[in-house]
Design a protein around this motif. Structure first.
Motif, short mmCIF file in Angstrom:
data_model
loop_
_atom_site.label_atom_id
_atom_site.label_comp_id
_atom_site.label_asym_id
_atom_site.label_seq_id
_atom_site.Cartn_x
_atom_site.Cartn_y
_atom_site.Cartn_z
N ARG A 28 0.88 -1.22 -0.02
CA ARG A 28 -0.09 0.13 -0.09
C ARG A 28 1.06 1.36 -0.03
O ARG A 28 0.54 2.06 -0.67
N ASP A 29 2.06 1.07 0.68
CA ASP A 29 2.86 2.42 0.94
C ASP A 29 3.47 2.60 -0.24
O ASP A 29 3.74 3.87 -0.90
N ILE A 30 4.20 1.59 -0.96
CA ILE A 30 4.62 1.79 -2.26
C ILE A 30 3.90 2.19 -3.42
O ILE A 30 4.30 3.11 -4.34
N ALA A 31 2.64 1.73 -3.33
CA ALA A 31 1.69 2.29 -4.55
C ALA A 31 1.22 3.68 -4.26
O ALA A 31 1.09 4.53 -5.27
N ALA A 32 1.06 4.00 -2.98
CA ALA A 32 0.92 5.46 -2.55
C ALA A 32 2.20 6.22 -3.08
O ALA A 32 2.01 7.55 -3.53
N ARG A 34 4.41 5.77 -5.44
CA ARG A 34 4.28 5.73 -6.85
C ARG A 34 3.24 6.90 -7.31
O ARG A 34 3.53 7.55 -8.43
N ASP A 35 2.22 6.99 -6.85
CA ASP A 35 1.18 7.97 -7.16
C ASP A 35 1.76 9.39 -6.88
O ASP A 35 1.50 10.54 -7.70
N VAL A 36 2.32 9.61 -5.90
CA VAL A 36 2.94 11.04 -5.55
C VAL A 36 4.25 11.27 -6.51
O VAL A 36 4.50 12.37 -6.96
N TYR A 37 5.26 10.37 -6.72
CA TYR A 37 6.42 10.56 -7.29
C TYR A 37 6.56 9.43 -8.54
O TYR A 37 7.60 8.90 -8.47
N PRO A 38 5.76 9.68 -9.52
CA PRO A 38 5.73 8.87 -10.54
C PRO A 38 6.90 8.60 -11.38
O PRO A 38 7.50 7.73 -11.90
#
Length: 57
Positions: A28-32, A34-38
């Motif tokens: 979950r944290d890695i996915a979040a 990736r959303d902030v710093y693509p």
């Protein structure tokens, strides 16, 4: 079943539960992130040279 055997199985169960929850939270944290710093998670193209380091020591 002996009391020590029950304790062993309870400990194994709780450690397994902890591991499963830890993996879910990390995903979950890695996915979040990736959303902030693509741009940090972009895969380079096949012939693209490696990116220079972001910092100097």
């Amino acid at each position: 079943m002996l009391l020590s055997e029950k304790g062993f199985y309870l400990t194994v169960f709780l450690l397994g539960l902890f591991a499963a929850i830890s993996v879910q939270k990390n995903v979950r944290d890695i996915a979040a992130h990736r959303d902030v710093y693509p741009d940090l998670h972009r895969r380079p193209e096949r012939n693209e040279p490696p990116a220079p380091p972001q910092w100097t020591v």
